[in-house]
Write a protein that holds these residues in place. Sequence first.
Motif, PDB file in Angstrom:
ATOM      1  N   GLU A 136      68.123  33.122  34.306  1.00  0.00           N
ATOM      2  CA  GLU A 136      68.822  33.677  33.147  1.00  0.00           C
ATOM      3  C   GLU A 136      70.290  33.931  33.467  1.00  0.00           C
ATOM      4  N   LEU A 137      70.558  34.511  34.643  1.00  0.00           N
ATOM      5  CA  LEU A 137      71.948  34.822  35.016  1.00  0.00           C
ATOM      6  C   LEU A 137      72.769  33.558  35.270  1.00  0.00           C
ATOM      7  N   CYS A 138      72.219  32.649  36.074  1.00  0.00           N
ATOM      8  CA  CYS A 138      73.006  31.477  36.509  1.00  0.00           C
ATOM      9  C   CYS A 138      72.949  30.308  35.541  1.00  0.00           C
ATOM     10  N   LEU A 139      71.748  29.952  35.106  1.00  0.00           N
ATOM     11  CA  LEU A 139      71.595  28.738  34.299  1.00  0.00           C
ATOM     12  C   LEU A 139      71.835  28.978  32.812  1.00  0.00           C
ATOM     13  N   LEU A 140      71.523  30.167  32.339  1.00  0.00           N
ATOM     14  CA  LEU A 140      71.677  30.429  30.908  1.00  0.00           C
ATOM     15  C   LEU A 140      72.958  31.188  30.577  1.00  0.00           C
ATOM     16  N   GLN A 141      73.284  32.211  31.398  1.00  0.00           N
ATOM     17  CA  GLN A 141      74.462  33.024  31.108  1.00  0.00           C
ATOM     18  C   GLN A 141      75.723  32.539  31.822  1.00  0.00           C
ATOM     19  N   GLY A 142      75.577  31.642  32.774  1.00  0.00           N
ATOM     20  CA  GLY A 142      76.743  31.030  33.417  1.00  0.00           C
ATOM     21  C   GLY A 142      77.364  31.835  34.546  1.00  0.00           C
ATOM     22  N   HIS A 143      76.649  32.820  35.084  1.00  0.00           N
ATOM     23  CA  HIS A 143      77.183  33.565  36.223  1.00  0.00           C
ATOM     24  C   HIS A 143      77.162  32.684  37.465  1.00  0.00           C
ATOM     25  N   THR A 144      78.085  32.953  38.386  1.00  0.00           N
ATOM     26  CA  THR A 144      78.087  32.226  39.652  1.00  0.00           C
ATOM     27  C   THR A 144      76.939  32.733  40.512  1.00  0.00           C
ATOM     28  N   TYR A 145      76.584  31.952  41.514  1.00  0.00           N
ATOM     29  CA  TYR A 145      75.528  32.374  42.432  1.00  0.00           C
ATOM     30  C   TYR A 145      75.928  33.679  43.121  1.00  0.00           C
ATOM     31  N   SER A 146      77.205  33.791  43.462  1.00  0.00           N
ATOM     32  CA  SER A 146      77.694  34.996  44.125  1.00  0.00           C
ATOM     33  C   SER A 146      77.550  36.222  43.223  1.00  0.00           C
ATOM     34  N   GLU A 147      77.902  36.057  41.959  1.00  0.00           N
ATOM     35  CA  GLU A 147      77.760  37.164  41.011  1.00  0.00           C
ATOM     36  C   GLU A 147      76.292  37.557  40.857  1.00  0.00           C
ATOM     37  N   ALA A 148      75.428  36.576  40.706  1.00  0.00           N
ATOM     38  CA  ALA A 148      73.995  36.854  40.556  1.00  0.00           C
ATOM     39  C   ALA A 148      73.449  37.534  41.809  1.00  0.00           C
ATOM     40  N   ALA A 149      73.886  37.075  42.972  1.00  0.00           N
ATOM     41  CA  ALA A 149      73.428  37.678  44.226  1.00  0.00           C
ATOM     42  C   ALA A 149      73.815  39.150  44.285  1.00  0.00           C
ATOM     43  N   THR A 150      75.046  39.463  43.893  1.00  0.00           N
ATOM     44  CA  THR A 150      75.501  40.848  43.878  1.00  0.00           C
ATOM     45  C   THR A 150      74.703  41.672  42.879  1.00  0.00           C
ATOM     46  N   MET A 151      74.494  41.139  41.683  1.00  0.00           N
ATOM     47  CA  MET A 151      73.755  41.866  40.641  1.00  0.00           C
ATOM     48  C   MET A 151      72.316  42.158  41.060  1.00  0.00           C
ATOM     49  N   LEU A 152      71.717  41.235  41.824  1.00  0.00           N
ATOM     50  CA  LEU A 152      70.300  41.362  42.166  1.00  0.00           C
ATOM     51  C   LEU A 152      70.072  41.861  43.592  1.00  0.00           C
ATOM     52  N   GLY A 153      71.155  42.076  44.341  1.00  0.00           N
ATOM     53  CA  GLY A 153      71.016  42.565  45.709  1.00  0.00           C
ATOM     54  C   GLY A 153      70.434  41.529  46.662  1.00  0.00           C
TER      55      GLY A 153
END
Length: 179
Positions: A136-153
């Motif tokens: 949802e974060l990376c493929l649908l909402q367009g967040h970078t992997y780095s952003e998703a990693a930070t958001m999800l720990g």
Amino acid sequence: MDQPTDADAALARRMALGDTAALADAFDRFAPTLTRYAWALAGSKQDVEELVQDTMLTLWQKAASIDLPTGTLLPWLLVVCRNHAKNQARRIAKNAGDELPPELAAPASEDDARERLRWVRDEITALPEIDRKICELCLLQGHTYSEAATMLGLSVGAVTQRVSRSRARLRKAVTHDEH
């Protein structure tokens, strides 16, 4: 024979000092040969142009540190061009895996499109919770992997691996399922 050597060394020194006219001179001198060489390495005009541009950019960026064992720039430029072509081929191959096969026809109607999206959403919903959140974060909402990693720990590597695994699962569902 010394003049090309002296000319190439002087050209590199001028670029190292930030002389943009030297870059233009290098482009005028080497672009035709690089273009012919790039055609042997790439499959499209756009890829060839990108290779020549990337090679000239590398020349500009590394002019101060270039070692010319033969005394000429051309062999160095050809090696740089070849290395950029290898990177380009890897990038193209990696991205080609993300494309759907051409035999999958576009939906005939809006209802058909909604139905196809429904089962794709169902496939995403069936993923383990963390994989679903990453999708949802990376493929649908367009967040970078780095952003998703930070958001999800998570680490960026973990996100990258999970996205790759999820894409493979979704690709398999799209290409091998009855849908």
